[in-house]
Every structure is written in C-alpha cells, then in structure tokens.
Design a protein around this motif. Sequence first.
Motif, PDB file in Angstrom:
ATOM      1  N   SER A  90       1.227  -1.068   0.115  1.00  0.00           N
ATOM      2  CA  SER A  90       0.209   0.159  -0.174  1.00  0.00           C
ATOM      3  C   SER A  90       0.751   1.363   0.051  1.00  0.00           C
ATOM      4  N   THR A  91       0.629   2.641  -0.081  1.00  0.00           N
ATOM      5  CA  THR A  91       0.587   3.126  -0.401  1.00  0.00           C
ATOM      6  C   THR A  91      -0.155   4.697  -0.247  1.00  0.00           C
ATOM      7  N   ILE A  92       0.722   5.676   0.884  1.00  0.00           N
ATOM      8  CA  ILE A  92      -0.538   6.508   1.795  1.00  0.00           C
ATOM      9  C   ILE A  92       0.124   8.226   0.680  1.00  0.00           C
ATOM     10  N   SER A  93      -0.637   8.733   0.771  1.00  0.00           N
ATOM     11  CA  SER A  93      -0.396   9.839   0.034  1.00  0.00           C
ATOM     12  C   SER A  93      -1.032  10.892   1.211  1.00  0.00           C
ATOM     13  N   TRP A  94      -0.360  11.823   1.985  1.00  0.00           N
ATOM     14  CA  TRP A  94      -1.220  13.239   2.714  1.00  0.00           C
ATOM     15  C   TRP A  94      -1.299  13.241   2.082  1.00  0.00           C
ATOM     16  N   ILE A  95      -2.499  14.079   1.532  1.00  0.00           N
ATOM     17  CA  ILE A  95      -3.299  15.398   0.270  1.00  0.00           C
ATOM     18  C   ILE A  95      -3.560  16.529   1.933  1.00  0.00           C
ATOM     19  N   VAL A  96      -3.219  16.239   3.033  1.00  0.00           N
ATOM     20  CA  VAL A  96      -3.480  17.771   3.310  1.00  0.00           C
ATOM     21  C   VAL A  96      -2.198  17.744   4.002  1.00  0.00           C
ATOM     22  N   PRO A  97      -1.148  18.550   3.329  1.00  0.00           N
ATOM     23  CA  PRO A  97      -0.110  18.979   4.546  1.00  0.00           C
ATOM     24  C   PRO A  97       0.118  19.238   6.319  1.00  0.00           C
ATOM     25  N   ASN A  98       0.677  19.022   7.428  1.00  0.00           N
ATOM     26  CA  ASN A  98       0.196  19.396   7.885  1.00  0.00           C
ATOM     27  C   ASN A  98      -0.719  19.177   8.780  1.00  0.00           C
ATOM     28  N   ALA A  99      -2.203  17.930   8.623  1.00  0.00           N
ATOM     29  CA  ALA A  99      -3.199  17.924   8.803  1.00  0.00           C
ATOM     30  C   ALA A  99      -3.117  18.027  10.011  1.00  0.00           C
ATOM     31  N   LEU A 100      -2.286  17.588  10.673  1.00  0.00           N
ATOM     32  CA  LEU A 100      -2.189  17.198  12.559  1.00  0.00           C
ATOM     33  C   LEU A 100      -2.127  18.222  13.226  1.00  0.00           C
ATOM     34  N   LYS A 101      -2.629  18.976  12.571  1.00  0.00           N
ATOM     35  CA  LYS A 101      -2.909  20.654  13.543  1.00  0.00           C
ATOM     36  C   LYS A 101      -5.028  20.879  13.080  1.00  0.00           C
ATOM     37  N   TYR A 102      -4.812  20.022  12.632  1.00  0.00           N
ATOM     38  CA  TYR A 102      -6.279  20.743  12.142  1.00  0.00           C
ATOM     39  C   TYR A 102      -7.125  19.726  12.915  1.00  0.00           C
ATOM     40  N   GLU A 103      -8.453  19.322  12.813  1.00  0.00           N
ATOM     41  CA  GLU A 103      -9.817  18.466  13.284  1.00  0.00           C
ATOM     42  C   GLU A 103      -9.974  17.255  12.681  1.00  0.00           C
ATOM     43  N   MET A 104      -9.673  17.149  11.390  1.00  0.00           N
ATOM     44  CA  MET A 104      -9.508  15.919   9.934  1.00  0.00           C
ATOM     45  C   MET A 104      -8.410  15.765   9.667  1.00  0.00           C
ATOM     46  N   GLU A 105      -8.003  14.672   9.199  1.00  0.00           N
ATOM     47  CA  GLU A 105      -6.828  14.244   8.437  1.00  0.00           C
ATOM     48  C   GLU A 105      -7.076  13.446   7.976  1.00  0.00           C
ATOM     49  N   PRO A 106      -7.302  13.918   5.944  1.00  0.00           N
ATOM     50  CA  PRO A 106      -7.756  13.128   4.630  1.00  0.00           C
ATOM     51  C   PRO A 106      -5.882  12.766   4.569  1.00  0.00           C
ATOM     52  N   ILE A 107      -6.609  11.653   3.925  1.00  0.00           N
ATOM     53  CA  ILE A 107      -4.999  10.986   3.146  1.00  0.00           C
ATOM     54  C   ILE A 107      -6.265  10.175   1.890  1.00  0.00           C
ATOM     55  N   ILE A 108      -5.086  10.037   0.563  1.00  0.00           N
ATOM     56  CA  ILE A 108      -5.605   8.755  -0.029  1.00  0.00           C
ATOM     57  C   ILE A 108      -4.236   7.533  -0.052  1.00  0.00           C
ATOM     58  N   ILE A 109      -5.224   6.332  -0.146  1.00  0.00           N
ATOM     59  CA  ILE A 109      -4.290   5.021   0.166  1.00  0.00           C
ATOM     60  C   ILE A 109      -4.709   4.526  -1.449  1.00  0.00           C
ATOM     61  N   GLU A 110      -3.584   3.779  -1.806  1.00  0.00           N
ATOM     62  CA  GLU A 110      -3.875   3.279  -3.207  1.00  0.00           C
ATOM     63  C   GLU A 110      -3.138   1.356  -2.045  1.00  0.00           C
ATOM     64  N   ILE A 111      -3.938   0.617  -2.561  1.00  0.00           N
ATOM     65  CA  ILE A 111      -3.820  -0.621  -2.380  1.00  0.00           C
ATOM     66  C   ILE A 111      -3.520  -1.470  -3.180  1.00  0.00           C
ATOM     67  N   MET A 112      -3.108  -2.399  -3.434  1.00  0.00           N
ATOM     68  CA  MET A 112      -2.395  -3.144  -4.697  1.00  0.00           C
ATOM     69  C   MET A 112      -3.257  -4.463  -4.099  1.00  0.00           C
ATOM     70  N   PRO A 113      -3.531  -4.744  -5.624  1.00  0.00           N
ATOM     71  CA  PRO A 113      -4.206  -6.665  -5.445  1.00  0.00           C
ATOM     72  C   PRO A 113      -3.526  -7.546  -3.997  1.00  0.00           C
ATOM     73  N   GLY A 114      -3.929  -8.281  -3.060  1.00  0.00           N
ATOM     74  CA  GLY A 114      -3.719  -8.976  -2.072  1.00  0.00           C
ATOM     75  C   GLY A 114      -2.786  -7.665  -0.732  1.00  0.00           C
ATOM     76  N   GLY A 115      -2.833  -6.885  -1.461  1.00  0.00           N
ATOM     77  CA  GLY A 115      -2.445  -5.536  -0.315  1.00  0.00           C
ATOM     78  C   GLY A 115      -3.353  -5.008   1.273  1.00  0.00           C
ATOM     79  N   GLN A 116      -2.975  -4.911   1.958  1.00  0.00           N
ATOM     80  CA  GLN A 116      -3.711  -3.356   3.023  1.00  0.00           C
ATOM     81  C   GLN A 116      -3.673  -2.737   3.245  1.00  0.00           C
ATOM     82  N   SER A 117      -4.131  -2.710   4.252  1.00  0.00           N
ATOM     83  CA  SER A 117      -3.361  -0.980   5.008  1.00  0.00           C
ATOM     84  C   SER A 117      -2.790  -1.246   6.255  1.00  0.00           C
TER      85      SER A 117
END
Length: 182
Positions: A90-117
Amino acid sequence: MIDIGKKIRALRLGNNLTQEELANRLELTKGYISQLENNLTSPSIQTLFSLLEVLGVETHEFFSKPEGEDAKIVFTKEDFYEKENPDLGSTISWIVPNALKYEMEPIIIEIMPGGQSTIDDSHPGEEFGYVLEGQVTLVLNKTRHIVKKGETFYYMANKEHYLQNLGNSVARILWISTPPMF
C-alpha cells in the motif's frame, strides 16, 4: 489551551513511529513517551525542542492555531507527502500537509491486489472513506464489509480496523480520520 500530549501523539503517528522508535531516537524510555502523550508528565523545554526536531515540526508551528489570514487553503500534488509500504502493498498520500494541527486528516491510500492498510488499534474518533477505484474489504473488529467503487464507509474508530484489497485491481480510497491518526 493546547493538549501537548495529544499533539505529540498525533505527530508521532503522522511520522509512522511507534512510541519505542521515538523514545530510541531521543534516548528516552517508551514509558516516558507514553506518559507525555497521556499528559501524565510534562516535558522540559529541552526535551520538547528535541521532540519537535525529531518529529519535523517548528516550535511556532506546534503552538500555532490553524486559523488565520495566512493559513493555506488550497493544496496541490506538490504539497502531498507519500509513503510506500511494500510489505503491506500500500501507499499513503497525505493530501493536506500538517493536517495534524487540524480536526480531520484526509489521506488517499492506494492498495495493491492482495495488499492492505496498517492494522489500527482501537482509538478515539471517527473515520470515513470513499472508494475512488476498485473494491476493498473493511475489517472492523473482525467483521468484514465489502465496499465498492463509488461507495462509502463511516465508523467509530473504537474497534480494531483496516482495509484489505482482495480483488485483482488496484484500489484507491479517500480516507478521513478525526482526530488525525494516520
């Protein structure tokens, strides 16, 4: 008032560090990091500066609030931070930098066949996901839910949870956590 322990924990998780890994980098104990994150103790100024340096955050960023005239609103692909986990497929893309200072944290996760988070333990908060491509299996406290392209999921994060791709094509998911946990 700033919840220092909560912010340290969120930053540690955002850097994909265990308490032990963070402690080792700072020559501290895992127990001390746990106490800091649970606000059972307060760090000295020097320890706090060292923590923030290891976690890649400037002191003023740590204590600043996200509101304000100069807060960035729009983020481009150049702002994203990506981390590949070949072991999990899997690959995670943090799409809002420094989201840790906000209330929400959005990511896009790409999971290959047979993969997982990564398997997330129970934690406070809520999580929402929208399957952009493919199909995933949401495993929520051992119960499996199939979520297809164009469908969403939403749950309280108080149970172990993760995503699997049991299909034959790549799955892409917009996944949002509150508070920030990825």
